[in-house]
Scaffold this motif. Sequence first.
Motif, mmCIF file in Angstrom:
data_model
loop_
_atom_site.group_PDB
_atom_site.id
_atom_site.type_symbol
_atom_site.label_atom_id
_atom_site.label_comp_id
_atom_site.label_asym_id
_atom_site.label_seq_id
_atom_site.Cartn_x
_atom_site.Cartn_y
_atom_site.Cartn_z
ATOM 1 N N LEU A 182 20.680 -6.811 33.934
ATOM 2 C CA LEU A 182 20.689 -7.232 32.536
ATOM 3 C C LEU A 182 22.017 -7.893 32.162
ATOM 4 C CD1 LEU A 182 18.920 -4.197 30.802
ATOM 5 C CD2 LEU A 182 17.958 -6.456 31.297
ATOM 6 N N ASP A 183 23.125 -7.300 32.593
ATOM 7 C CA ASP A 183 24.449 -7.845 32.271
ATOM 8 C C ASP A 183 24.643 -9.254 32.808
ATOM 9 O OD1 ASP A 183 25.063 -5.465 30.994
ATOM 10 O OD2 ASP A 183 26.354 -4.720 32.598
ATOM 11 N N ARG A 184 24.073 -9.547 33.967
ATOM 12 C CA ARG A 184 24.245 -10.866 34.584
ATOM 13 C C ARG A 184 23.222 -11.891 34.097
ATOM 14 N NH1 ARG A 184 27.525 -13.450 35.812
ATOM 15 N NH2 ARG A 184 26.988 -14.317 37.822
ATOM 16 N N LEU A 185 21.975 -11.464 33.879
ATOM 17 C CA LEU A 185 20.917 -12.442 33.625
ATOM 18 C C LEU A 185 20.589 -12.684 32.155
ATOM 19 C CD1 LEU A 185 18.484 -11.799 36.607
ATOM 20 C CD2 LEU A 185 20.409 -13.378 36.429
ATOM 21 N N VAL A 186 20.734 -11.695 31.298
ATOM 22 C CA VAL A 186 20.421 -11.912 29.879
ATOM 23 C C VAL A 186 21.333 -12.991 29.278
ATOM 24 C CG1 VAL A 186 20.422 -10.848 27.576
ATOM 25 C CG2 VAL A 186 19.314 -9.681 29.491
ATOM 26 N N PRO A 187 22.651 -12.994 29.552
ATOM 27 C CA PRO A 187 23.479 -14.080 28.999
ATOM 28 C C PRO A 187 23.086 -15.470 29.513
ATOM 29 C CG PRO A 187 24.864 -12.250 29.702
ATOM 30 C CD PRO A 187 23.476 -11.969 30.205
ATOM 31 N N VAL A 188 22.657 -15.565 30.754
ATOM 32 C CA VAL A 188 22.241 -16.857 31.313
ATOM 33 C C VAL A 188 20.971 -17.328 30.609
ATOM 34 C CG1 VAL A 188 21.449 -18.051 33.396
ATOM 35 C CG2 VAL A 188 23.333 -16.406 33.534
ATOM 36 N N CYS A 189 20.018 -16.451 30.458
ATOM 37 C CA CYS A 189 18.773 -16.803 29.761
ATOM 38 C C CYS A 189 19.075 -17.163 28.303
ATOM 39 C CB CYS A 189 17.777 -15.652 29.857
ATOM 40 S SG CYS A 189 16.127 -16.059 29.242
ATOM 41 N N THR A 190 19.994 -16.444 27.679
ATOM 42 C CA THR A 190 20.393 -16.746 26.298
ATOM 43 C C THR A 190 20.967 -18.154 26.204
ATOM 44 O OG1 THR A 190 20.822 -14.418 25.808
ATOM 45 C CG2 THR A 190 21.919 -16.042 24.393
ATOM 46 N N GLN A 191 21.835 -18.513 27.153
ATOM 47 C CA GLN A 191 22.433 -19.851 27.172
ATOM 48 C C GLN A 191 21.345 -20.927 27.273
ATOM 49 O OE1 GLN A 191 24.800 -20.655 30.662
ATOM 50 N NE2 GLN A 191 25.832 -22.405 29.714
ATOM 51 N N LEU A 192 20.366 -20.708 28.141
ATOM 52 C CA LEU A 192 19.275 -21.673 28.303
ATOM 53 C C LEU A 192 18.416 -21.766 27.041
ATOM 54 C CD1 LEU A 192 18.422 -20.683 31.947
ATOM 55 C CD2 LEU A 192 19.148 -22.970 31.249
ATOM 56 N N LEU A 193 18.086 -20.621 26.458
ATOM 57 C CA LEU A 193 17.292 -20.623 25.225
ATOM 58 C C LEU A 193 18.049 -21.303 24.093
ATOM 59 C CD1 LEU A 193 15.734 -17.042 25.261
ATOM 60 C CD2 LEU A 193 14.484 -19.206 25.377
ATOM 61 N N ASP A 194 19.332 -20.996 23.958
ATOM 62 C CA ASP A 194 20.136 -21.597 22.893
ATOM 63 C C ASP A 194 20.201 -23.116 23.043
ATOM 64 O OD1 ASP A 194 20.574 -19.079 21.837
ATOM 65 O OD2 ASP A 194 22.661 -18.928 22.518
ATOM 66 N N ALA A 195 20.379 -23.592 24.275
ATOM 67 C CA ALA A 195 20.444 -25.038 24.516
ATOM 68 C C ALA A 195 19.117 -25.702 24.178
ATOM 69 C CB ALA A 195 20.828 -25.318 25.968
ATOM 70 N N ALA A 196 18.008 -25.078 24.577
ATOM 71 C CA ALA A 196 16.688 -25.654 24.284
ATOM 72 C C ALA A 196 16.400 -25.619 22.782
ATOM 73 C CB ALA A 196 15.606 -24.920 25.071
ATOM 74 N N ALA A 197 16.845 -24.563 22.101
ATOM 75 C CA ALA A 197 16.656 -24.488 20.644
ATOM 76 C C ALA A 197 17.540 -25.514 19.941
ATOM 77 C CB ALA A 197 16.971 -23.081 20.149
ATOM 78 N N ALA A 198 18.776 -25.671 20.392
ATOM 79 C CA ALA A 198 19.698 -26.638 19.777
ATOM 80 C C ALA A 198 19.190 -28.070 19.941
ATOM 81 C CB ALA A 198 21.093 -26.496 20.384
ATOM 82 N N SER A 199 18.473 -28.328 21.032
ATOM 83 C CA SER A 199 17.927 -29.672 21.252
ATOM 84 C C SER A 199 16.642 -29.897 20.455
ATOM 85 C CB SER A 199 17.658 -29.900 22.742
ATOM 86 O OG SER A 199 16.539 -29.142 23.165
ATOM 87 N N GLY A 200 16.154 -28.856 19.798
ATOM 88 C CA GLY A 200 14.938 -28.969 19.005
ATOM 89 C C GLY A 200 13.661 -28.831 19.820
ATOM 90 N N GLU A 201 13.770 -28.481 21.095
ATOM 91 C CA GLU A 201 12.580 -28.397 21.952
ATOM 92 C C GLU A 201 11.765 -27.124 21.727
ATOM 93 O OE1 GLU A 201 13.193 -30.201 26.142
ATOM 94 O OE2 GLU A 201 15.085 -29.217 25.589
ATOM 95 N N ILE A 202 12.461 -26.029 21.415
ATOM 96 C CA ILE A 202 11.762 -24.751 21.225
ATOM 97 C C ILE A 202 12.211 -24.125 19.907
ATOM 98 C CG2 ILE A 202 11.562 -24.357 23.726
ATOM 99 C CD1 ILE A 202 13.779 -22.207 23.421
ATOM 100 N N ARG A 203 11.491 -23.143 19.471
ATOM 101 C CA ARG A 203 11.868 -22.417 18.261
ATOM 102 C C ARG A 203 13.180 -21.672 18.503
ATOM 103 N NH1 ARG A 203 6.917 -18.215 17.875
ATOM 104 N NH2 ARG A 203 8.501 -16.947 16.944
ATOM 105 N N SER A 204 13.866 -21.338 17.456
ATOM 106 C CA SER A 204 15.207 -20.769 17.602
ATOM 107 C C SER A 204 15.261 -19.251 17.459
ATOM 108 C CB SER A 204 16.156 -21.403 16.589
ATOM 109 O OG SER A 204 15.698 -21.146 15.274
#
Length: 196
Positions: free
Chosen positions: A133-155
């Motif tokens: 969890l410590d290693r992978l949740v931040p990576v997934c968060t970074q990917l989700l945040d980038a996709a949300a910031a680009s307007g591709e997915i909900r935030s």
Amino acid sequence: MNDSDQGAGRAARPKRADARRNKETLLDAAAAIFVTSGVEAPIRDIAAKAGVGTATIYRHFPTRADLIIAVYRHQVEACAEAGPALLATSPTPHAALGQWINLFVDFLVTKHGLAAVLQSDNAGFDTLHAYFLDRLVPVCTQLLDAAAASGEIRSDLQAYELMRGAGNLCIGADSDPRYDPRRMVELLIAGLRRPH
């Protein structure tokens, strides 16, 4: 410098590049065998796939649990390192997220059987889960945040929820050859897109 200082210096020295590569080759071979034959696969099969003798495996990993834990950690690190690399090279953040989730699913499939092997050592399993969890949740968060910031997915998506959902979709894949968890996870990721 006394003997203990010299020993400490040797212990802190990083491994040679070829030694690291050899160990990674061994861990990759073990992971591949675990996928096809489970974590109880014969060590000789892993050694053959890695192109080494069984003594080499036992020298690095004295017990099967040591090998399984090392494979688990190796794959967590590979998955963690892939996130930023995919974000930098993929055409869109959503594409990077989809590719990363595929790697995550591969990891989940490979770790099948880990819990049973470590059942007698709940503290060890809990430690590995926390590391995961410590290693992978931040990576997934970074990917989700980038996709949300680009307007591709909900935030309003949480990385832990997405990872848990993908994990739940992988349950049963080993017992039903007609079930393809990758297809279901692909549908999940496609469903994150904002309507146009």
